[in-house]
Write a protein that holds these residues in place. Sequence first.
Motif, mmCIF file in Angstrom:
data_model
loop_
_atom_site.group_PDB
_atom_site.id
_atom_site.type_symbol
_atom_site.label_atom_id
_atom_site.label_comp_id
_atom_site.label_asym_id
_atom_site.label_seq_id
_atom_site.Cartn_x
_atom_site.Cartn_y
_atom_site.Cartn_z
ATOM 1 N N SER A 151 0.853 -1.200 0.000
ATOM 2 C CA SER A 151 0.000 0.000 0.000
ATOM 3 C C SER A 151 0.880 1.237 0.000
ATOM 4 C CB SER A 151 -0.935 0.000 1.211
ATOM 5 O OG SER A 151 -0.202 -0.174 2.418
ATOM 6 N N PRO A 152 1.488 1.529 -1.133
ATOM 7 C CA PRO A 152 2.458 2.627 -1.183
ATOM 8 C C PRO A 152 1.814 4.002 -1.053
ATOM 9 C CG PRO A 152 2.085 1.725 -3.376
ATOM 10 C CD PRO A 152 1.369 0.821 -2.422
ATOM 11 N N HIS A 153 2.607 4.938 -0.566
ATOM 12 C CA HIS A 153 2.235 6.346 -0.504
ATOM 13 C C HIS A 153 2.828 7.006 -1.754
ATOM 14 C CE1 HIS A 153 1.058 6.410 3.906
ATOM 15 N NE2 HIS A 153 1.589 5.207 3.748
ATOM 16 N N ALA A 154 2.049 7.070 -2.809
ATOM 17 C CA ALA A 154 2.564 7.459 -4.115
ATOM 18 C C ALA A 154 2.997 8.925 -4.138
ATOM 19 C CB ALA A 154 1.508 7.205 -5.185
ATOM 20 N N ILE A 155 4.147 9.174 -4.751
ATOM 21 C CA ILE A 155 4.660 10.535 -4.901
ATOM 22 C C ILE A 155 5.406 10.643 -6.215
ATOM 23 C CG2 ILE A 155 4.914 10.986 -2.432
ATOM 24 C CD1 ILE A 155 7.962 10.473 -2.828
ATOM 25 N N THR A 156 5.772 11.864 -6.572
ATOM 26 C CA THR A 156 6.661 12.120 -7.685
ATOM 27 C C THR A 156 8.083 12.300 -7.154
ATOM 28 O OG1 THR A 156 6.424 14.521 -7.552
ATOM 29 C CG2 THR A 156 4.808 13.307 -8.898
ATOM 30 N N ALA A 157 9.039 12.270 -8.058
ATOM 31 C CA ALA A 157 10.425 12.485 -7.652
ATOM 32 C C ALA A 157 10.598 13.863 -7.016
ATOM 33 C CB ALA A 157 11.350 12.330 -8.856
ATOM 34 N N GLU A 158 9.941 14.867 -7.581
ATOM 35 C CA GLU A 158 10.073 16.209 -7.033
ATOM 36 C C GLU A 158 9.485 16.297 -5.632
ATOM 37 O OE1 GLU A 158 11.600 19.657 -6.553
ATOM 38 O OE2 GLU A 158 11.937 18.510 -8.395
#
Length: 455
Positions: A151-158
């Motif tokens: 259950s990942p906490h999705a983010i962008t690289a920035e």
Amino acid sequence: MRFGVNYTPSVGWFHSWLDFSASDTARDLEAIASLGADHVRVFPLWPVVQPNRTLIRQQALDDVARVVDIAASFGLDVTVDALQGHLSSFDFLPSWLDSWHRRNMFTDPDVVASTAAYVRALAAAVADRPNLLGITIGNEVNQFAHAPHPSPHAITAEQGHTWAAAMVAAARSGLASAGREAPLGSGAAAASGNGSRSGPLVTVAQYDAAWYDDAQPFGPEHAADHGDATVTHSWVFNGAAAVHGALGAGSVRHGEYLLQLAAAWNHDAARPNWLQEVGAPTNVVPLADAPAFTEQTIRHALDVQHLLGVTWWCSHDVSRSLADFPELEYDLGLLTNEGRVKPTGERFRAMAREFGGSDRPARTAPHVGLVLDDVRPDGTPAPGVRAECAPGGRFAAAWLALAEQHGVGPRVVLRSRLADTELLAARGVTSTMDVPADTDAAHTPISVAHPATMP
């Protein structure tokens, strides 16, 4: 040169933070010091210290400070991890960040502010200890950002950069409360090899998907752009041992390779590189081979320039009385759960006696730098770069061939930085070469190991 151990308490594992015992801790740390270690890395559990978003338990902070003091009595410096986070297949997220209260741990403003407050408080609690080597933001927190986490906490690289910068700033703020950014001139800061900052180091640790998985939002830049040293965690169950065998060159050189690969992203040629986790996992390294694996891994890693040190995982085996750990966790220690020194511990001690604290320079690597194609000819980012670097990938195969040819692994140079002649000169690179056209991947690149099997 630093030789250290990741401290796994022999009684109660990390659950021992629930009922901290100074006597148990002293016994463990005395045994670790007998191995020739000069430092330990310790792991207070995040939910124990911050069980509510606005509650940071003073008793828990005092317990951490007590561990640092006990370590000092045995001549050990200490680096303290903040966000645990994830340890040995178990997640330790506080309840205010999960289930009914789930929010993105990297982007929710309230969560980030509260997490930063914890990091700041933890750093401040130990900032005045003279044997404090540093603060690491957390143990492989990047595994929460993407699959294979369930259950990942999705983010962008920035967004990852923004979060890492906030956590590093919080740690530095906590350290500054005791004036620990002032030059110390001796002790932990002098031995750290950290030329750009004085006082304890602040570091960001990631598991190796950062270098091997193109889909992982935390990448090499996060390791090289944040904190005071570039940290690597080397585990050959990530595919290296499957491709090369337990004692094959691609396995015993994996720590060296990952250090050189990570250093390619450093903007400062003198930035320290730290092999903060490495061990002999018995699911891919037979017990009979573990001592040789330990020695060869360390000897090869010592050839990396500006190596801050090697911190072995781990001190003690997990007790068989504790359930549901991956099998390898019960035999990863340099010491048995009862405190007996194992063959790997004896070999680690021999390496610490031979090289610990020495000014031994790294052997001169080939002055040629092996070019990693991180950009296309037009300067745009190249796809699939990290997969090519993974065990079995084409770039990894080319690096290993050169390492075996010359006896020491070459530096890695990013194509995007070929025009930075000043940086190349500072790194000792006098010429560069591309991956030979006839280089074949040693194997179809293997996906990095599931974090549930990782310390």
